[in-house]
Design a protein around this motif. Structure first.
Motif, PDB file in Angstrom:
ATOM      1  N   LEU A  76      -0.041  43.975  27.204  1.00 21.25           N
ATOM      2  CA  LEU A  76      -1.085  43.933  26.180  1.00 21.25           C
ATOM      3  C   LEU A  76      -0.625  43.169  24.946  1.00 21.25           C
ATOM      4  CD1 LEU A  76      -2.347  47.638  26.400  1.00 21.25           C
ATOM      5  CD2 LEU A  76      -3.428  45.602  27.387  1.00 21.25           C
ATOM      6  N   GLU A  77       0.703  43.115  24.745  1.00 21.90           N
ATOM      7  CA  GLU A  77       1.271  42.437  23.576  1.00 21.90           C
ATOM      8  C   GLU A  77       1.789  41.049  23.924  1.00 21.90           C
ATOM      9  OE1 GLU A  77       1.593  43.380  20.436  1.00 21.90           O
ATOM     10  OE2 GLU A  77       0.740  45.370  20.591  1.00 21.90           O
ATOM     11  N   ASN A  78       1.520  40.581  25.134  1.00 22.86           N
ATOM     12  CA  ASN A  78       2.147  39.357  25.617  1.00 22.86           C
ATOM     13  C   ASN A  78       1.365  38.114  25.191  1.00 22.86           C
ATOM     14  OD1 ASN A  78       4.116  37.928  26.942  1.00 22.86           O
ATOM     15  ND2 ASN A  78       3.088  38.007  28.929  1.00 22.86           N
ATOM     16  N   GLY A  79       1.211  37.947  23.876  1.00 20.97           N
ATOM     17  CA  GLY A  79       0.500  36.791  23.357  1.00 20.97           C
ATOM     18  C   GLY A  79       1.407  35.918  22.511  1.00 20.97           C
ATOM     19  N   ASP A  80       0.819  34.887  21.918  1.00 19.93           N
ATOM     20  CA  ASP A  80       1.568  34.034  21.010  1.00 19.93           C
ATOM     21  C   ASP A  80       0.621  33.504  19.935  1.00 19.93           C
ATOM     22  OD1 ASP A  80       0.118  31.947  22.171  1.00 19.93           O
ATOM     23  OD2 ASP A  80       1.800  31.208  23.352  1.00 19.93           O
ATOM     24  N   ALA A  81       1.117  32.610  19.101  1.00 17.94           N
ATOM     25  CA  ALA A  81       0.318  32.107  17.984  1.00 17.94           C
ATOM     26  C   ALA A  81      -0.960  31.433  18.463  1.00 17.94           C
ATOM     27  CB  ALA A  81       1.150  31.130  17.158  1.00 17.94           C
ATOM     28  N   GLU A  82      -0.894  30.733  19.586  1.00 22.16           N
ATOM     29  CA  GLU A  82      -2.079  30.027  20.076  1.00 22.16           C
ATOM     30  C   GLU A  82      -3.126  30.990  20.624  1.00 22.16           C
ATOM     31  OE1 GLU A  82      -4.972  27.577  20.809  1.00 22.16           O
ATOM     32  OE2 GLU A  82      -3.183  27.006  19.688  1.00 22.16           O
ATOM     33  N   THR A  83      -2.702  32.046  21.327  1.00 22.02           N
ATOM     34  CA  THR A  83      -3.688  32.999  21.842  1.00 22.02           C
ATOM     35  C   THR A  83      -4.386  33.724  20.694  1.00 22.02           C
ATOM     36  OG1 THR A  83      -2.027  34.758  22.103  1.00 22.02           O
ATOM     37  CG2 THR A  83      -2.421  33.333  24.000  1.00 22.02           C
ATOM     38  N   THR A  84      -3.650  33.997  19.612  1.00 17.79           N
ATOM     39  CA  THR A  84      -4.278  34.608  18.432  1.00 17.79           C
ATOM     40  C   THR A  84      -5.248  33.634  17.774  1.00 17.79           C
ATOM     41  OG1 THR A  84      -2.355  36.023  18.013  1.00 17.79           O
ATOM     42  CG2 THR A  84      -3.859  35.658  16.178  1.00 17.79           C
ATOM     43  N   ALA A  85      -4.815  32.391  17.614  1.00 18.60           N
ATOM     44  CA  ALA A  85      -5.692  31.391  17.002  1.00 18.60           C
ATOM     45  C   ALA A  85      -6.961  31.202  17.834  1.00 18.60           C
ATOM     46  CB  ALA A  85      -4.957  30.069  16.851  1.00 18.60           C
ATOM     47  N   GLN A  86      -6.809  31.196  19.142  1.00 22.17           N
ATOM     48  CA  GLN A  86      -7.974  31.018  20.006  1.00 22.17           C
ATOM     49  C   GLN A  86      -8.911  32.210  19.893  1.00 22.17           C
ATOM     50  OE1 GLN A  86      -8.728  28.151  21.872  1.00 22.17           O
ATOM     51  NE2 GLN A  86     -10.693  29.240  21.823  1.00 22.17           N
ATOM     52  N   ILE A  88      -9.361  34.018  17.281  1.00 27.09           N
ATOM     53  CA  ILE A  88     -10.061  33.858  16.000  1.00 27.09           C
ATOM     54  C   ILE A  88     -11.195  32.842  16.141  1.00 27.09           C
ATOM     55  CG2 ILE A  88      -9.824  32.962  13.646  1.00 27.09           C
ATOM     56  CD1 ILE A  88      -7.003  34.211  13.621  1.00 27.09           C
ATOM     57  N   ARG A  89     -10.906  31.746  16.784  1.00 29.23           N
ATOM     58  CA  ARG A  89     -11.937  30.718  16.971  1.00 29.23           C
ATOM     59  C   ARG A  89     -13.080  31.234  17.858  1.00 29.23           C
ATOM     60  NH1 ARG A  89      -7.144  27.340  17.299  1.00 29.23           N
ATOM     61  NH2 ARG A  89      -7.217  27.414  19.579  1.00 29.23           N
ATOM     62  N   ASP A  90     -12.729  31.997  18.882  1.00 31.15           N
ATOM     63  CA  ASP A  90     -13.753  32.566  19.764  1.00 31.15           C
ATOM     64  C   ASP A  90     -14.679  33.509  19.006  1.00 31.15           C
ATOM     65  OD1 ASP A  90     -12.706  31.151  21.884  1.00 31.15           O
ATOM     66  OD2 ASP A  90     -11.613  32.864  22.736  1.00 31.15           O
ATOM     67  N   ALA A  91     -14.139  34.142  17.957  1.00 31.08           N
ATOM     68  CA  ALA A  91     -14.928  35.078  17.145  1.00 31.08           C
ATOM     69  C   ALA A  91     -15.690  34.376  16.034  1.00 31.08           C
ATOM     70  CB  ALA A  91     -14.017  36.153  16.560  1.00 31.08           C
ATOM     71  N   GLY A  92     -15.579  33.045  15.980  1.00 22.43           N
ATOM     72  CA  GLY A  92     -16.320  32.285  14.979  1.00 22.43           C
ATOM     73  C   GLY A  92     -15.532  31.912  13.754  1.00 22.43           C
ATOM     74  N   GLY A  93     -14.233  32.183  13.740  1.00 23.12           N
ATOM     75  CA  GLY A  93     -13.407  31.864  12.588  1.00 23.12           C
ATOM     76  C   GLY A  93     -12.682  30.542  12.745  1.00 23.12           C
ATOM     77  N   GLU A  94     -11.844  30.220  11.753  1.00 24.59           N
ATOM     78  CA  GLU A  94     -11.061  28.992  11.764  1.00 24.59           C
ATOM     79  C   GLU A  94      -9.579  29.337  11.794  1.00 24.59           C
ATOM     80  OE1 GLU A  94     -12.217  25.621   9.261  1.00 24.59           O
ATOM     81  OE2 GLU A  94     -13.835  26.887   8.482  1.00 24.59           O
ATOM     82  N   ALA A  95      -8.859  28.741  12.744  1.00 23.50           N
ATOM     83  CA  ALA A  95      -7.430  29.022  12.859  1.00 23.50           C
ATOM     84  C   ALA A  95      -6.743  27.894  13.614  1.00 23.50           C
ATOM     85  CB  ALA A  95      -7.188  30.347  13.575  1.00 23.50           C
ATOM     86  N   VAL A  96      -5.485  27.684  13.262  1.00 18.89           N
ATOM     87  CA  VAL A  96      -4.633  26.736  13.973  1.00 18.89           C
ATOM     88  C   VAL A  96      -3.273  27.395  14.141  1.00 18.89           C
ATOM     89  CG1 VAL A  96      -3.857  25.611  11.852  1.00 18.89           C
ATOM     90  CG2 VAL A  96      -3.767  24.362  14.021  1.00 18.89           C
ATOM     91  N   THR A 114       1.810  22.762   7.640  1.00 15.30           N
ATOM     92  CA  THR A 114       0.676  22.789   8.568  1.00 15.30           C
ATOM     93  C   THR A 114      -0.587  23.247   7.860  1.00 15.30           C
ATOM     94  OG1 THR A 114       2.090  23.182  10.488  1.00 15.30           O
ATOM     95  CG2 THR A 114      -0.225  23.808  10.704  1.00 15.30           C
ATOM     96  N   ALA A 115      -0.445  24.251   6.975  1.00 15.55           N
ATOM     97  CA  ALA A 115      -1.604  24.715   6.208  1.00 15.55           C
ATOM     98  C   ALA A 115      -2.106  23.616   5.278  1.00 15.55           C
ATOM     99  CB  ALA A 115      -1.239  25.960   5.407  1.00 15.55           C
ATOM    100  N   ILE A 116      -1.187  22.926   4.627  1.00 12.00           N
ATOM    101  CA  ILE A 116      -1.569  21.865   3.693  1.00 12.00           C
ATOM    102  C   ILE A 116      -2.239  20.709   4.435  1.00 12.00           C
ATOM    103  CG2 ILE A 116      -0.730  20.263   1.950  1.00 12.00           C
ATOM    104  CD1 ILE A 116      -0.495  23.274   1.229  1.00 12.00           C
ATOM    105  N   ASP A 117      -1.643  20.302   5.554  1.00 14.32           N
ATOM    106  CA  ASP A 117      -2.178  19.177   6.311  1.00 14.32           C
ATOM    107  C   ASP A 117      -3.518  19.505   6.957  1.00 14.32           C
ATOM    108  OD1 ASP A 117       0.093  17.783   5.644  1.00 14.32           O
ATOM    109  OD2 ASP A 117       1.090  18.066   7.579  1.00 14.32           O
ATOM    110  N   THR A 118      -3.688  20.760   7.387  1.00 17.64           N
ATOM    111  CA  THR A 118      -4.899  21.138   8.118  1.00 17.64           C
ATOM    112  C   THR A 118      -6.031  21.521   7.175  1.00 17.64           C
ATOM    113  OG1 THR A 118      -3.514  21.972   9.922  1.00 17.64           O
ATOM    114  CG2 THR A 118      -5.842  22.630   9.921  1.00 17.64           C
TER     115      THR A 118
END
Length: 329
Positions: A76-86, A88-96, A114-118
């Protein structure tokens, strides 16, 4: 979707799973744009316990029931930064997502950039990344000590050091660091973890004082929340007691889920909390606690310098009513 953090940009370290993931999801649900982070992407086909404190050898020592339980929890905890970002995006938010090891100064800089560039700015930095392990002090290796303390407080300094100049230029910001009540000492055999979290407290308080007139608040919170650490602690204790004296390991089943701490952190990250800085909080489910400021509790003085003989005689008065934190009886 709410709008408490609408227009804000947050970098959240250690947000691939557990507490960090809950914070990232919660901030995004309040309109925040989020840069998610952990050290490296999850490898395809990797085991759920990959990178955990419990080794494959440890897992084989557990009963079949315990092994099945912890592997299920780990999955259940086997995620990473991209799965979390995805998510968020699936829920209508913005994330990278940004995979970076904050223990490395340059890598931490790349994360903030990355925050500054994005998104063009960084308003909020939440440091959640961390590590832990268990060892008797006399058997603790330098490698374990370095592995844990390289993230806390060193990695937190790294991200803050890169974020603060941007916040100063923008006119302010919010920094929230994760600590643990272990900063006061603990009943578990993990001195390196106590050291790491005490360092976070010192970093937080020192930076808060210095950055106050720059309109940057710096606070820290110690969460009691169900994450990989909670159930690994429970299983590790079954293999080799990690507690001191008669202390008990709280079962993961009663540990509150990490989403419970999100509302208070949203407040700390908001414009409303502009006067809250340099404070340490502990959070457990629906309970939020604020730590008192350290105070001198006893003083003894005399005219002229003390001699050894004089203080030997005066010591019983100075230590009247004293009890060591190490005396658990």
């Amino acid at each position: 979707m709410g709008d408490i953090l609408k227009g804000k940009v947050a970098v959240i370290t250690g947000s691939g799973q557990g507490t960090g993931r809950a914070i990232a999801m919660g901030f995004a649900a309040q309109g925040c744009k989020v840069v998610t982070n952990n050290r490296a992407p999850k490898k395809k086909g990797s085991q759920a316990m990959s990178g955990a404190v419990l080794t494959d050898e440890d897992l084989q020592k557990l009963s079949p029931e315990d092994r099945e339980w912890i592997l299920k929890e780990a999955e259940l905890e086997n995620g990473d930064a991209e799965t979390t970002a995805q998510a968020i995006r699936d829920a209508g938010g913005e994330a990278v997502a940004c995979f970076a090891n904050i223990a490395d100064f340059d890598d931490a800089g790349r994360l903030i950039q990355t925050a500054i560039d994005t998104y063009g700015r960084i308003d909020i930095l939440v440091n959640v990344a961390g590590g832990f392990g268990f060892s008797k002090f006399e058997e603790m290796t330098p490698e374990l000590f370095e592995r844990v303390t390289s993230v806390k407080p060193k990695g937190y300094f790294n991200t803050m050091r890169h974020a603060v100049p941007h916040m100063i230029k923008q006119g302010g910001g919010r920094i929230i660091n994760t600590t643990s009540r272990a900063f006061m000492g603990d009943v578990f055999k993990h001195v390196e973890y106590c050291t790491a979290n005490a360092g976070v407290v010192g970093l937080t308080r020192g930076a808060a004082i210095e950055l106050w007139d720059r309109h940057i608040t710096v606070n820290a919170f110690g969460p009691w929340a169900r994450s990989r650490a909670a159930y690994e602690l429970e299983m590790h204790n079954k293999l080799d007691s990690v507690t001191i004296g008669n202390a008990k390991v709280p079962p993961a089943s009663i540990t509150p889920t990490p989403d419970k701490i999100v509302p208070f952190l949203v407040y700390l990250a908001s414009d409303k909390a502009d006067k809250v800085s340099g404070t340490i909080f502990t959070m457990a489910g629906n309970t939020i606690s604020q730590h008192s400021e350290p105070v001198i509790c006893n003083t003894m003085t005399k005219q002229g310098d003390w001699t050894c003989e004089e203080f030997m005689e005066a010591a019983p008065r100075f230590f009247q009513g004293y009890k060591s934190i190490a005396d658990l009886d």
